[in-house]
Scaffold this motif. Structure first.
Motif, PDB file in Angstrom:
ATOM      1  N   GLU A   1     -12.166  10.643   2.016  1.00 51.48           N
ATOM      2  CA  GLU A   1     -11.217  11.369   2.854  1.00 51.48           C
ATOM      3  C   GLU A   1     -10.242  12.212   2.042  1.00 51.48           C
ATOM      4  O   GLU A   1      -9.740  13.220   2.525  1.00 51.48           O
ATOM      5  CB  GLU A   1     -10.451  10.383   3.748  1.00 51.48           C
ATOM      6  N   THR A   2      -9.970  11.773   0.815  1.00 47.28           N
ATOM      7  CA  THR A   2      -8.976  12.487   0.018  1.00 47.28           C
ATOM      8  C   THR A   2      -9.608  13.378  -1.047  1.00 47.28           C
ATOM      9  O   THR A   2      -8.950  14.283  -1.564  1.00 47.28           O
ATOM     10  CB  THR A   2      -8.015  11.497  -0.677  1.00 47.28           C
TER      11      THR A   2
ATOM     12  N   TYR B   1     -11.753   5.951   1.371  1.00 52.85           N
ATOM     13  CA  TYR B   1     -10.503   6.638   1.022  1.00 52.85           C
ATOM     14  C   TYR B   1     -10.782   7.805   0.075  1.00 52.85           C
ATOM     15  O   TYR B   1     -10.245   8.902   0.243  1.00 52.85           O
ATOM     16  CB  TYR B   1      -9.516   5.658   0.373  1.00 52.85           C
TER      17      TYR B   1
ATOM     18  N   ARG C   1      -5.244   4.523   6.894  1.00 48.79           N
ATOM     19  CA  ARG C   1      -6.658   4.293   7.229  1.00 48.79           C
ATOM     20  C   ARG C   1      -7.287   3.347   6.204  1.00 48.79           C
ATOM     21  O   ARG C   1      -8.074   2.468   6.554  1.00 48.79           O
ATOM     22  CB  ARG C   1      -7.423   5.621   7.252  1.00 48.79           C
TER      23      ARG C   1
ATOM     24  N   ASP D   1      -3.079   8.992   8.821  1.00 53.95           N
ATOM     25  CA  ASP D   1      -2.779   9.010   7.395  1.00 53.95           C
ATOM     26  C   ASP D   1      -3.870   8.289   6.589  1.00 53.95           C
ATOM     27  O   ASP D   1      -4.195   7.132   6.877  1.00 53.95           O
ATOM     28  CB  ASP D   1      -1.424   8.326   7.155  1.00 53.95           C
ATOM     29  N   PRO D   2      -4.430   8.960   5.595  1.00 51.44           N
ATOM     30  CA  PRO D   2      -5.525   8.340   4.821  1.00 51.44           C
ATOM     31  C   PRO D   2      -5.154   7.005   4.188  1.00 51.44           C
ATOM     32  O   PRO D   2      -6.000   6.112   4.090  1.00 51.44           O
ATOM     33  CB  PRO D   2      -5.827   9.386   3.748  1.00 51.44           C
ATOM     34  N   LYS D   3      -3.906   6.854   3.763  1.00 45.41           N
ATOM     35  CA  LYS D   3      -3.526   5.586   3.135  1.00 45.41           C
ATOM     36  C   LYS D   3      -3.471   4.460   4.173  1.00 45.41           C
ATOM     37  O   LYS D   3      -3.848   3.325   3.891  1.00 45.41           O
ATOM     38  CB  LYS D   3      -2.176   5.731   2.417  1.00 45.41           C
TER      39      LYS D   3
ATOM     40  N   VAL E   1      -0.915   3.815  -4.176  1.00 37.55           N
ATOM     41  CA  VAL E   1      -1.275   2.627  -3.397  1.00 37.55           C
ATOM     42  C   VAL E   1      -2.365   1.852  -4.128  1.00 37.55           C
ATOM     43  O   VAL E   1      -3.011   2.373  -5.038  1.00 37.55           O
ATOM     44  CB  VAL E   1      -1.791   2.985  -1.970  1.00 37.55           C
TER      45      VAL E   1
ATOM     46  N   PRO F   1       0.784  -1.226   0.000  1.00 36.80           N
ATOM     47  CA  PRO F   1       0.000   0.000   0.000  1.00 36.80           C
ATOM     48  C   PRO F   1       0.823   1.286   0.000  1.00 36.80           C
ATOM     49  O   PRO F   1       0.396   2.286  -0.509  1.00 36.80           O
ATOM     50  CB  PRO F   1      -0.831  -0.128   1.270  1.00 36.80           C
ATOM     51  N   ASP F   2       2.004   1.266   0.567  1.00 42.30           N
ATOM     52  CA  ASP F   2       2.784   2.492   0.591  1.00 42.30           C
ATOM     53  C   ASP F   2       3.892   2.501  -0.449  1.00 42.30           C
ATOM     54  O   ASP F   2       4.650   3.438  -0.542  1.00 42.30           O
ATOM     55  CB  ASP F   2       3.371   2.737   1.983  1.00 42.30           C
TER      56      ASP F   2
ATOM     57  N   ILE G   1      -5.821  -0.253  -3.311  1.00 41.58           N
ATOM     58  CA  ILE G   1      -6.799  -0.503  -2.251  1.00 41.58           C
ATOM     59  C   ILE G   1      -7.818  -1.507  -2.750  1.00 41.58           C
ATOM     60  O   ILE G   1      -8.352  -1.378  -3.847  1.00 41.58           O
ATOM     61  CB  ILE G   1      -7.521   0.801  -1.839  1.00 41.58           C
TER      62      ILE G   1
END
Lengths: 301, 301
Positions: free
Chosen positions: A166-167, A163, B181, B177-179, A152, A44-45, A154
């Motif tokens: 939130e973004t 997500y 989350r 952090d949204p990612k 990332v 994810p990161d 998801i």
């Protein structure tokens, strides 16, 4: 609006064979044949969005590139494509036209006006393309939808929608009030955990064929009985009040499943009314299973 | 810490008969016998928390009142109880000791130090108390958990946890952090939508008895295969980094289910390591199925 699909250009595609009437709404969890090379590890990161398809034939090996609100171009996956054409950095949605969970995310992307590319994953063809090693590298859950975005990947439709919320908070898919947010999430989870998995292909495969339709109907009817009752308290024009929310993104695809499984919707006047209102919205129309790049010709509308 | 249960006083209770080895982890969706009168309509903005039980026998007709971090008293439901004893206004959790979805919420309540009362809903006894008309008035989904809090009733464990997170943010169960989350929610949904429903009683009842264990195992193994791979990227001490999150609240109860269904956990070293770390935490211990007021004597630990 992101995700807009105009049916007239879809015939450019060599479409996959029409699936049977009851394919997997969301991917099951068994191994299977390989389809697209998708090398990104599920980190994810760390995972970076693909810059273009690398497979080498027409048909299911392509990406539908959604450009702007109404224009889109389909690119065959013949080797690496120029980055300018693939618009590097756009979110990539792994989707199947008929997957109700994929539809939830397509609606969210459309409502929020997010440009994205689609890579179709055919849940029927080749024993299910979601079982390929390449797709498992994208999503170990072997399911659609999965969204590559912001570096990332998801999985899980509701996690994706949260997500995006939130973004990309505008327009909101959750109300401001925590109690109303709870109602939205409760309805969403009721469908996503309490109905859809129980009428999914992976469950139906485990019962005898003559029982599959009754089993699916029973799951939907039981869930809709509860949902109709809940909506008496929460609904306005839509599931919770008068604003479209994540709950509505779950509702319309589940009603479509109900129709496929021949569930009588007469006992559910609120569900039916809200569904009708939702289907009148452009974001629900452009994301509809009948209008996807991988929709078989005979199912288009 | 809220939800603390001390086993020594539990013998006050007339315990329900021990359920079979494979009862419903979460309530199914069929009609059944009536048990507790619970009059509140399911109106998220209108329902008021119950002030006390109104049923009239010992045994399953009682409320466990959790007071402060370590003290609790069990009150038999003999008519209306004095408000001072029921501590009016406390959240009420409808719970079943063995329900993994109930356990998720009990952990959240314990971690956040929220005082609450438990009303046990026996998913086996009387054909399943969740099917009673009275409980349906509390939760039309006929499932545990349901939480009455702040004047509303919320169903669906993840919706409950998200509400607690938004209204009682300390300690946090979602990263900033949204990612991250998204990782937490993805893992939570993978378990809540992708594993638990597929090994739940309502699904298992639909396959022949000799196939029930294999069906449950298959669902868990497939899900854990994906989860173990995801955790390679996300895990620190716990599922996502080094802070306990909603994902962990889903993980430990699902591992408990896996153990009940005799799944070999050797192929899942990360899951096993995290589970062990979680079970060492007080919040996971006090909320454990073996330490609930409705845990049968022979299952206590």
């Amino acid at each position: 609006m992101g995700g807009r699909e105009d049916g007239d250009r879809l015939t450019e595609l060599q479409l996959p064979a029409a699936p049977g009437a009851r394919d997997g709404e969301e991917a099951g969890r068994r191994g299977g044949a390989s389809q697209r090379p998708q090398g990104s590890p599920f980190q994810p990161d760390l995972a970076s969005p693909r810059r273009g398809p690398t497979s080498n034939s027409w048909g299911s090996h392509w990406a539908a590139v959604v450009r702007g609100s109404r224009e889109r171009t389909f690119l065959a996956g013949r080797g690496d494509l120029p980055k300018c054409e693939m618009q590097a950095g756009k979110p990539i949605l792994y989707s199947y036209f008929r997957s109700s969970c994929s539809w939830r995310v397509r609606i969210a992307l459309a409502l929020k006006g997010i440009d994205y590319e689609i890579i179709p994953i055919n849940l029927i063809k080749d024993g299910g393309q979601q079982f390929s090693k390449e797709f498992q590298a994208v999503n170990p859950m072997k399911q659609v939808p999965a969204l590559k975005i912001d570096g990332v990947t998801i999985g899980q439709s509701l996690a994706i929608i949260e997500y995006l919320e939130e973004t990309r908070p505008t327009p909101p898919l959750l109300p401001q009030d925590p109690k109303k947010r709870a109602s939205v999430r409760m309805i969403s989870d009721l469908i996503a955990s309490g109905i859809q998995p129980l009428q999914n292909l992976s469950v139906l495969k485990q019962v005898e064929e003559e029982n599959q339709l009754p089993v699916a109907q029973k799951a939907i009817i039981s869930g809709f009985d509860a949902l109709e009752q809940i909506l008496q308290s929460t609904a306005g024009k839509y599931c919770v009040g008068d604003q479209v929310s994540m709950a509505d993104l779950c509702l319309a695809p589940q009603v479509a499943n109900a129709e496929r499984f021949k569930v009588d919707l007469a006992p559910y006047p609120i569900i039916s009314r809200i569904n009708k209102a939702l289907l009148a919205l452009e974001a629900f129309q452009v994301s509809h299973p009948r209008r996807q790049p991988d929709t078989p010709a005979e199912l288009r509308a």
